[in-house]
Structure formats: C-alpha cells, structure tokens
Design a protein around this motif. Structure first.
Motif, short mmCIF file in Angstrom:
data_model
loop_
_atom_site.label_atom_id
_atom_site.label_comp_id
_atom_site.label_asym_id
_atom_site.label_seq_id
_atom_site.Cartn_x
_atom_site.Cartn_y
_atom_site.Cartn_z
N PRO A 161 0.81 -1.22 0.00
CA PRO A 161 0.00 0.00 0.00
C PRO A 161 0.84 1.27 0.00
O PRO A 161 1.97 1.29 0.50
CB PRO A 161 -0.82 -0.12 1.28
N ILE A 162 0.29 2.31 -0.59
CA ILE A 162 0.91 3.64 -0.63
C ILE A 162 0.30 4.48 0.48
O ILE A 162 -0.92 4.45 0.71
CB ILE A 162 0.68 4.27 -2.02
N ASP A 163 1.13 5.23 1.18
CA ASP A 163 0.67 5.99 2.36
C ASP A 163 -0.25 7.13 1.95
O ASP A 163 0.19 8.15 1.42
CB ASP A 163 1.88 6.54 3.12
N CYS A 164 -1.54 6.96 2.21
CA CYS A 164 -2.53 7.97 1.83
C CYS A 164 -2.44 9.22 2.71
O CYS A 164 -2.98 10.28 2.34
CB CYS A 164 -3.94 7.38 1.91
N ASN A 165 -1.77 9.13 3.86
CA ASN A 165 -1.61 10.30 4.73
C ASN A 165 -0.73 11.35 4.08
O ASN A 165 -0.73 12.51 4.50
CB ASN A 165 -1.02 9.89 6.07
N LEU A 166 0.04 10.94 3.07
CA LEU A 166 0.94 11.87 2.40
C LEU A 166 0.33 12.44 1.12
O LEU A 166 0.98 13.22 0.41
CB LEU A 166 2.26 11.17 2.05
N ILE A 167 -0.90 12.09 0.81
CA ILE A 167 -1.51 12.50 -0.45
C ILE A 167 -2.38 13.74 -0.26
O ILE A 167 -3.21 13.81 0.66
CB ILE A 167 -2.36 11.36 -1.04
N ASP A 168 -2.20 14.71 -1.13
CA ASP A 168 -3.10 15.86 -1.23
C ASP A 168 -4.11 15.51 -2.33
O ASP A 168 -3.83 15.64 -3.52
CB ASP A 168 -2.32 17.13 -1.60
N ASN A 169 -5.28 15.05 -1.92
CA ASN A 169 -6.26 14.54 -2.88
C ASN A 169 -6.74 15.61 -3.86
O ASN A 169 -7.22 15.29 -4.96
CB ASN A 169 -7.46 13.95 -2.13
N SER A 170 -6.62 16.88 -3.48
CA SER A 170 -7.07 17.94 -4.38
C SER A 170 -6.20 18.04 -5.62
O SER A 170 -6.62 18.64 -6.62
CB SER A 170 -7.06 19.29 -3.64
N LEU A 171 -5.02 17.43 -5.59
CA LEU A 171 -4.11 17.46 -6.74
C LEU A 171 -4.31 16.27 -7.67
O LEU A 171 -3.72 16.23 -8.75
CB LEU A 171 -2.66 17.50 -6.26
N LEU A 172 -5.12 15.30 -7.25
CA LEU A 172 -5.35 14.11 -8.07
C LEU A 172 -6.60 14.28 -8.92
O LEU A 172 -7.61 14.82 -8.46
CB LEU A 172 -5.51 12.86 -7.20
N ASP A 173 -6.54 13.80 -10.17
CA ASP A 173 -7.75 13.80 -11.00
C ASP A 173 -8.47 12.46 -10.80
O ASP A 173 -8.00 11.56 -10.11
CB ASP A 173 -7.43 14.08 -12.47
N ARG A 174 -9.62 12.31 -11.44
CA ARG A 174 -10.45 11.14 -11.22
C ARG A 174 -9.75 9.86 -11.63
O ARG A 174 -9.82 8.84 -10.93
CB ARG A 174 -11.77 11.29 -12.00
#
Length: 559
Positions: free
Chosen positions: A514-527
């Motif tokens: 798994p990739i650490d989702c705590n480090l992700i800024d979801n606003s920068l990801l597209d669908r």
C-alpha cells in the motif's frame, strides 16, 4: 590523520616512485560487476566511499572523485579532502585533459576498466601515455582473500529453459566462431547456475567462451554441485591462455588492457547477445516474478501495518531489521536483493543512503521515512520503495509526494507503440515535478532480473538517449522521487512487467504494497488517478488477504 588520509599519503608515495602524473582508481574488480565484492573494492578501501559507482583521480597535488547523481550527497558526507564531481556533468577523462596541458603519464589497472572506457579515455586525453599498473594493491597489505563459493543449479522449474537450449539460441546469433562472455550475470543466466560470490546478487564470478557450435568453456575455481552438459570446465587463471589463436568477439565489458593492445582480434566487438534474451522473461520466469511479489507483498503489508500501529521510537537500523524479519517468515525467502535503504528526515534525501552506527537516526514523532528494500526468492527478485509519514506531514511534503505519485501513476498507466524506448517515457514520471521547477537526479526505472541482479540491462527508463527499446517480458522499476537536501526524501517504487496488446505495449504492476494515503493531497489528483490508486489497493487486498491476519486486512480496507 585518519586511515583514509594515511592510505592516500602512501598511494602518493607510490605515484612519485613510479613517476606518474595521474593515477586512476576505479570501483570495479576484474569482472566489472556493478556490485564489487568488498575484498576487491579498491576504491572503497582507499576512500571510504560505499556507493556502487565511483572513480578517483589521484595526482601529486589533487584528489578528485567522480560519481553520479544518486551518490553526490553520500560522497560529500563520506569523503574527506576530495573534490567531488557529477560524472554526468563532467567526464573524469575531460578533467584530466583540462588540467594537464603537457604530456603526462597516466597509471591505471587495465584489468579493472572496460575496453570501451579505454577507447574513450584515449580519445579525450590527447597528451597522455597510459601505463598499466596497480598501485593500490602495493599498499593494501591486509587485503582479504577471494571467498570460494559453490556453484548451484537454478532449477528448470524456475528458469523455464534448460541451459543447452539457451546455448543453442545464443550461439545462432554469433558473428564469429567464438564469443567471450565477460559479464558474470550473463554466464549465470546462460548456464542456469548461481553462487554467493557477491552479497545480495546470487551471481557466479566466472568467465566463459561460447562457441558457434553450441559448446561452452566455463572458467571458474568454484566447485559445481551438478555436471553441465556441453560445458567444459577450466581453472579461472587459464582463461587468457585459452583466448590465444581464437577468432572471437566480445562486448565492451571485457577488461584487459594488454590483450586489447597486443591482439587485434580483441578489437572486434558485438553487443552482448545474452542481454536481450535474459531481459525478456519467459512465461515461467514471469510467473515466478509474480509469485515472488506475492510473498514479498505479504511481508511488506505486515511491516507497513506494524509501522502504522507501533508507538516505540525505533532507529533506522532497527526498522530495516524488522522488515527483514517479516521477509524471513517466508520459507522461500533467501536474502535481501540489496542493502536496505532506510532514511529518516534528512537521511532520506541521500538517494542511496545506508545507515551506519554513526548516522543511525531515531525515528521520532514527526518526519518522513523512506524505505527502499528488496528480496531474493528462488524464482524472482523484488525491489520496492515506500515513503511513510511519521506524525503529521506538512502541506509542502504532501504536495511533493502527490506530484511524485502522479508521475508514478502516469508511467504505470502508459500505453505505447512497439519500438518505444525508456527515454521516450521518462518525462511522464517527471512532468508534474517539472511544472513547479523540481526534479530528481536518478533514472526513473531500471531492469530487474529473476533471482539474479536487482539491476539489469539493457532496459531502463531514464533521460539518457540511446536506450534499448522496451520489449514484452521485460521487468522494470517505476520509481520517481523528490529529495529536499538536509530535510527529507520521497520515492515511490513498484516493479512492472512489459505486456503486449496487438501493436501496443503497456505495463502490469506486480509489486503489492500500500501507498501511504496520509501523504496525499487529494485535491491534486484527478479522477483517473484516484481510480488507479483505489484499484491498486483493492488488488493488494484481493491477492494477499488469504495470507494476512484479519487486523491487517481491515487496515488495508480502511486506506
């Protein structure tokens, strides 16, 4: 004066005694393997540098060190009194030519440098006489003896093809009566043999001559567990005598300055015909790689679950040991595929950092931890990097991690025509970093063997032009990163298999962690990126849930 300064002083005395202007010290042994055994690593003994790529130039007044972008920070920390250059920006031979205008005498050991490098050096250094001499060994009085390991068979159920068939397949491609195989991992693959001559890489340090009539002469001092049909065994020291009078070709990896200069036949070269055959895995090897990543994925998920729930302050070394222990729970696990990189905070910014007693940091409440590790299994080799948030990451850290992730996903999702090279795909992984003026100083992807070297050519994904085209069955890493000096490092690495769909190729990701989702800024990801991440995590659950405790599965489902 420390031990390295003392060794450098003694080496300079030898340089003066032999009336040399320049001495070149390479990192290689006579086999020119990427990972030089400690007993033969003259550069490490002389300088203390522990990376896998480097070259030193010693003159009467200067000590100069060259390495690539992966090791610049490491070299700055490990070396004392050396001018350090990135060999991607400046050639060592160009430095010699620029700093010595008069005719000079250049010493180097012709057994420790490839033919291609000799040709390049002579073309750049116009006013130089090259003298074949090894001065390091004259002062290395406590040098270790070469260990004697046994050669063991790589079983047909893992290799997918017997050695006789491989010999016949390669012999048909030869342009001469014989081909000198100077690359140990090529010999190991061709003959389905393995050994423990180099830490982490189960290759046999051997040489071989492959003949057009599908016969092989193998040169080794090791004992063999089983006989090899169609293969004659000779002592390693008889190799050069065997070459006399032969009409043969070799690749540029061949190292022997005297033969290059005294025998015109050696000048004939052919690209190593084994490399592509070895890189394009057969169906058995591909299934073995997939199985290895299932076993490795179980260990990685247990480890990442542990890291997400433990409250103790562990050191970098203790964390690396903990991951190793999870891998050891598999009865098929053999060894790491390289020394684990476990760097917290600023240590993570050193691309190929290895914790020592002096540098070993405690992983405290806040910071980023980078862990790059891999395993050797009888049927596959793994290599995976995960970046973990310890505590609450900053908005800057989340942005940079997410940009690295976007590049990783872009490459993982790539579909490209037959004939595409890795250099044509490299920008996909860097694009989102480039948009904000950031980059990383290493390749995006390297080839990976099956129970051999964790770094395999010719396939790679990098900025460098002239790459080999990507072909079905090749395994490559996908590892963009970002490194903020003295603060933190980020890298996300999975391994992928090149697959074909009619006239187009695509990648199948086989790493399961798994990739650490705590480090992700979801606003920068597209669908599409969000969908890829969800699909990837679901794939991990589907593939591994039957091997994991319920608590670990629930944690994976919560990501």
């Amino acid at each position: 004066m420390n031990i390295y300064q003392d060794r450098l002083k003694k080496l300079r005395e030898q340089i003066n005694t032999h009336q040399l202007d320049v001495l070149i010290v390479t990192i290689y042994d006579e086999f020119l393997s990427e990972y030089t055994p400690i007993y033969a690593n003259r550069l490490r003994w002389l300088t203390g540098f522990t990376g896998s790529n480097g070259l030193a130039i010693i003159t009467k007044d200067d000590s100069v060190f060259f390495t690539d972008g992966r090791y610049m920070l490491q070299a700055e920390k490990q070396l004392d009194g050396y001018k350090i250059y990135n060999m991607g920006d400046l050639s060592p031979y160009a430095w010699i030519n620029d700093n010595f205008k008069q005719h000079i005498k250049i010493g180097f050991d012709g057994n420790l440098i490839g033919y291609k490098s000799i040709v390049r050096a002579k073309s750049i250094i116009k006013e130089g006489t090259f003298i074949n001499i090894n001065l390091v060994d004259q002062i290395w009085i406590d040098k270790q003896e070469k260990p004697q390991s046994k050669l063991f068979a790589h079983d047909l159920k893992y290799s997918g093809l017997d050695h006789q068939s491989k010999i016949k397949q390669i012999a048909e491609k030869l342009d001469a009566d014989a081909y000198v195989i100077a690359c140990p991992e090529s010999v190991s693959w061709l003959l389905n043999i393995r050994a423990n001559d180099i830490d982490y890489n189960p290759v046999a340090l051997t040489r071989a001559i492959l003949y057009k009539n599908a016969r092989v002469d193998l040169f080794t001092d090791a004992t063999l567990e089983n006989e090899l049909a169609e293969v004659n065994i000779f002592p390693l020291n008889s190799f050069y005598d065997k070459l006399k009078g032969l009409d043969y070709v070799t690749d540029h990896n061949f190292a022997n300055y005297n033969i290059v200069n005294q025998n015109d036949k050696i000048i004939k070269h052919q690209e190593n015909p084994i490399l592509i055959a070895k890189a394009c895995k057969n169906d058995i090897e591909i299934q073995g790689a997939i199985n290895a990543h299932i076993e490795d994925g179980v260990a990685l998920c247990k480890f990442l679950y542990y890291m997400a729930h433990q409250n103790d302050q562990l050191s970098e070394i203790a964390i690396a040991d903990k991951l190793e222990n999870f891998r050891k729970e598999s009865k098929n696990y053999i060894s790491p595929s390289f020394a684990t990189i476990c760097g917290f905070r600023e240590n993570g910014a050193i691309i190929h950092y290895h914790a020592s007693k002096e540098s070993n940091k405690q992983v405290t409440k806040e910071g980023i931890l980078l862990i790059d590790s891999g395993g050797q299994y009888p049927y596959g080799t793994t290599d995976v990097t995960r970046t973990i948030a310890i505590g609450t990451p900053t908005s800057e850290q989340k942005e940079n991690f997410t940009r690295v992730l976007k590049g990783h996903i872009a490459l993982a999702q790539a579909k490209f025509p037959v004939g595409t090279t890795g250099s044509q795909l490299d920008a996909l992984a860097r694009y989102h970093l480039w948009q904000v003026g950031r980059d990383y100083q290493h390749g995006t992807g390297h080839g990976v063997s099956c129970f051999l070297n964790v770094h395999e050519g010719p396939q790679r994904i990098s900025k460098a032009s002239g790459d080999s085209i990507l072909m079905p069955g090749m395994i490559l890493s996908n590892e963009p990163g970002y490194y903020k000096q003295n603060e933190y490092g980020i890298r996300i690495e999975n391994l992928m298999i090149v697959r074909q769909d009619i006239d187009y190729l695509y990648f199948e990701t086989i790493t399961l962690a798994p990739i650490d989702c705590n480090l992700i800024d979801n606003s920068l990801l597209d669908r599409s990126e969000i969908d890829w991440l969800k699909s990837y995590h679901q794939k991990i659950i589907t593939k591994l849930s039957t091997y994991l405790d319920e608590s670990v599965v629930k944690w994976l489902q919560s990501l």
